[in-house]
Enzyme design. Structure first.
Site, PDB file in Angstrom:
ATOM      1  N   SER A 244      -6.078   7.267   3.704  1.00 38.60           N
ATOM      2  CA  SER A 244      -5.393   5.979   3.614  1.00 38.60           C
ATOM      3  C   SER A 244      -5.796   5.121   4.785  1.00 38.60           C
ATOM      4  CB  SER A 244      -3.880   6.156   3.571  1.00 38.60           C
ATOM      5  OG  SER A 244      -3.424   6.749   4.763  1.00 38.60           O
TER       6      SER A 244
ATOM      7  N   ASN B 116      -0.013  10.976   6.064  1.00 41.18           N
ATOM      8  CA  ASN B 116      -1.273  10.585   6.674  1.00 41.18           C
ATOM      9  C   ASN B 116      -2.299  11.713   6.763  1.00 41.18           C
ATOM     10  OD1 ASN B 116      -0.970   7.695   7.406  1.00 41.18           O
ATOM     11  ND2 ASN B 116       0.894   8.524   8.338  1.00 41.18           N
TER      12      ASN B 116
ATOM     13  N   THR C 214       0.871  -1.187   0.000  1.00 36.22           N
ATOM     14  CA  THR C 214       0.000   0.000   0.000  1.00 36.22           C
ATOM     15  C   THR C 214       0.904   1.231   0.000  1.00 36.22           C
ATOM     16  OG1 THR C 214      -0.213  -0.124   2.399  1.00 36.22           O
ATOM     17  CG2 THR C 214      -1.971  -1.128   1.085  1.00 36.22           C
TER      18      THR C 214
ATOM     19  N   GLU D 190       6.310   4.681   7.574  1.00 38.78           N
ATOM     20  CA  GLU D 190       5.934   5.919   6.904  1.00 38.78           C
ATOM     21  C   GLU D 190       6.699   7.134   7.426  1.00 38.78           C
ATOM     22  OE1 GLU D 190       1.359   4.759   5.714  1.00 38.78           O
ATOM     23  OE2 GLU D 190       1.731   5.974   7.472  1.00 38.78           O
TER      24      GLU D 190
ATOM     25  N   THR E  77       0.430  -7.353  13.188  1.00 36.23           N
ATOM     26  CA  THR E  77       0.366  -5.918  12.936  1.00 36.23           C
ATOM     27  C   THR E  77       0.493  -5.587  11.468  1.00 36.23           C
ATOM     28  OG1 THR E  77       2.713  -5.857  13.360  1.00 36.23           O
ATOM     29  CG2 THR E  77       1.281  -5.262  15.186  1.00 36.23           C
TER      30      THR E  77
END
Lengths: 384, 384
Positions: free
Chosen positions: A384, A379, A147, A260, A180
């Site tokens: 997302s 974010n 992703t 990220e 996770t």
């Protein structure tokens, strides 16, 4: 090589059109046997995506013949229609693969929560993927589940005549709760579901469960371990468990390195805790402290933020017995100022924090990363 | 007007040289009586700063004649020397004010953890501040306790013949644990320490305790309430408690509005919870979710992140009975897609999230703010 490194597995990764940008978004992993044993661990988030609810049921049988994974949509919080779509996906896979029931097909989804999957694209995609199944398809499968991941993650370990391989995706919303992220592990070792389950739970407890990128627990986390028995070798439990743990640890490290927006990988090692639970609680508290994560981003060995994080826990310790080292320099001794903080070299990507509780012999290590403007951007700029 | 709005109080704020930039950094608040009753709540962080350890002892007597507050250094994790410095500060205040003992002087510090205060500047500063005490000094005192605060925070409420006033500082490391910042409240109501204590605890439980900017709990949080009795009026408990709660709520709102780097104030209202504890747990989980805080920053009504945060709690709820409204639009109904998220107007600074657990009649509201690149910058560019 990923999930096809072990004998008895084929895989494929294709672009089914679930993602708007045309990138690969559908993976299929098939266990060609002779054995089709499986174990799985799932998110402990009580809001579970439809594919998690489905796959939990499938795994109760201890038998999985195929796994369908899609990126581009989490199929979480999508109500009865979302569950029907997962069911239809498994039915479709069973139909095109032939000779298996939908109850042997696990489904995993990842992407935005609260949006129905484009089932008119997904089901034809399963057929396309089935037609492309290959013993060399592991890497394509690993690519198709990305992703926000910038790289695909795979790991392979070969022992005496048997192999454990795996693929993982995950870059944000990484936090403990059994699993996770999406991970599929395969092995050609000849083992039953019960042995797989024990090895997998023992491994995830000390690997994925201790990766905590941003404290946010997903609704879709799934880790599956499939065994084909194709090697004809039944390894000792200890050797097999060690191999699974090593592969999980490797994949967990890859997840952290691709977190990220991160510029630092932070290893939080808690030592001399009274219990392992205490060590994990303290490690998580440090790993989730936004102020500390910002300080590390700024290459500031701000040990006061470590102590203030420790102080919020219920772990056994005396404040004036706490010691903290950052990259080998004991900047906090006996709860106060220790060695010169200017001696701490913060230039490298990996940062090692040791928190010594002085309360016992237990230890635990939690991995996290720094908090950056890039994380905020990734974010906040789009859903997302 | 701040802490000197109530009769029977003087205050001062000066630059003692504790901060390197010459900004005001030392405040003194004196209760001139006739009564000198007091109550206090302190951080529940187990790593407590020297001034917290000192002031907790002082408050046990229920009597406070003066409060010395400094910014520019937290005096936390500073060992025996740090405690000696706090003690010396109280002694100095008692000496220069005359007629009181050090045991009636509360001390509060805020700033970087793990650094000793420049006591050679602090003690002369106490003398300078004492010489400048004034019935109009409240605002200067409020200014002198700022750290990363961009504005000083004060609040005043006058009822029938009596007044409650206060000042607060706090912009980061705001999270619950009895108190979450430095706050001094004063009143000229004629009340004993016990009544003050009850009113203060009842107020902080539903105000400061429910302000959660970044989930990071300070080592120095202190909220003090001092009563001079100078109005000669003894209000009903309910009226007094309501006044204290209103002032605390106002100051708490000011703290959120000035939170580090924030561009959105987020009101998280949990309704139809089985218990108030459940409502608070769910509210905090939502308020601490970095992914949601980033989404709100991006003006994205990403309700999936609200549900995934709720799912990590132990509160009573059924996933398919959850409803979520963002700015009045029920974007999530029955755990799935609700009204059109494009209807949500996210342009304004205040964002209102309602999480309906459908499990009872309890409710709670937690205030937080968005997570921004500016927060990261403020907490990574230098030590704080």
């Amino acid at each position: 090589m990923s999930v096809t490194a072990a004998k008895g597995f084929t895989a494929a990764g294709i672009a089914a059109g679930i993602k708007g940008n045309g990138n690969p978004d559908l993976a299929l992993v098939v266990n060609t046997g002779p054995r089709r044993a499986a174990a799985g661990v799932f998110t402990s988030n009580r809001v579970k995506a439809a594919p998690v609810l489905w796959s939990e049921q499938v795994l109760k049988g201890g038998r999985v013949s195929a796994v369908v994974l899609n990126s581009g949509g989490a199929n979480a919080c999508t109500g009865p229609k979302g569950f029907q779509d997962t069911h239809a996906t498994a039915e479709k896979a069973a139909e095109v693969l032939g000779g298996i029931g939908a109850g042997e097909v696990a489904v995993c989804s990842t992407g935005l929560i609260g949006v129905l999957l484009p089932i008119d694209k997904l089901l034809p995609g399963v057929e396309t993927a089935a037609a492309q199944l290959s013993e060399h398809g592991g890497e394509k499968a690993a690519i198709a589940i990305k992703t926000t991941d910038t790289v695909h993650k795979t790991s392979v370990l070969t022992r005496d005549g048997w192999t454990v391989g795996g693929m993982a995706k995950g870059a944000g919303m990484l936090a403990p709760g059994l699993a996770t992220m999406l991970v599929v592990l395969t092995t050609d070792a000849d083992l039953e579901a019960e042995a797989l389950d024990k090895a997998l739970r023992d491994a995830t407890r000390v690997t994925f469960d201790r990766v905590d990128s941003d404290g946010c627990m997903s609704t879709n986390d799934t880790v599956l371990l499939l065994a084909s028995g194709a090697s004809g070798v039944t390894p000792e439990h200890a050797a097999f468990a060690e191999a699974v743990r090593t592969v999980c640890d490797d994949l967990g490290q890859q997840l952290i390195r691709d977190a990220e927006g991160a510029s630092k990988d932070i290893k939080v090692e808690v030592v001399h805790a009274a219990t392992e639970d205490d060590a994990v609680e303290v490690g998580r508290s440090i790993a989730r402290n936004n102020l500390l994560k910002c300080a590390i981003h700024g290459e500031d060995p701000n040990w006061g933020r470590v102590l203030s994080a420790i102080g919020t826990t219920k772990a056994a310790f005396e404040p004036d017995a706490l010691n903290v080292a950052i990259n080998g320099v004991w900047v906090c001794k006996n709860g106060g100022v220790g060695e010169d903080r200017d001696q701490v070299d913060m230039r490298y990507r990996e940062v090692h924090i040791v928190a010594d509780l002085g309360a016992g012999d237990a230890t635990a290590t939690i991995w996290t990363n720094d908090l950056t403007a890039d994380y905020v951007h990734e974010n906040s700029a789009y859903s997302s």
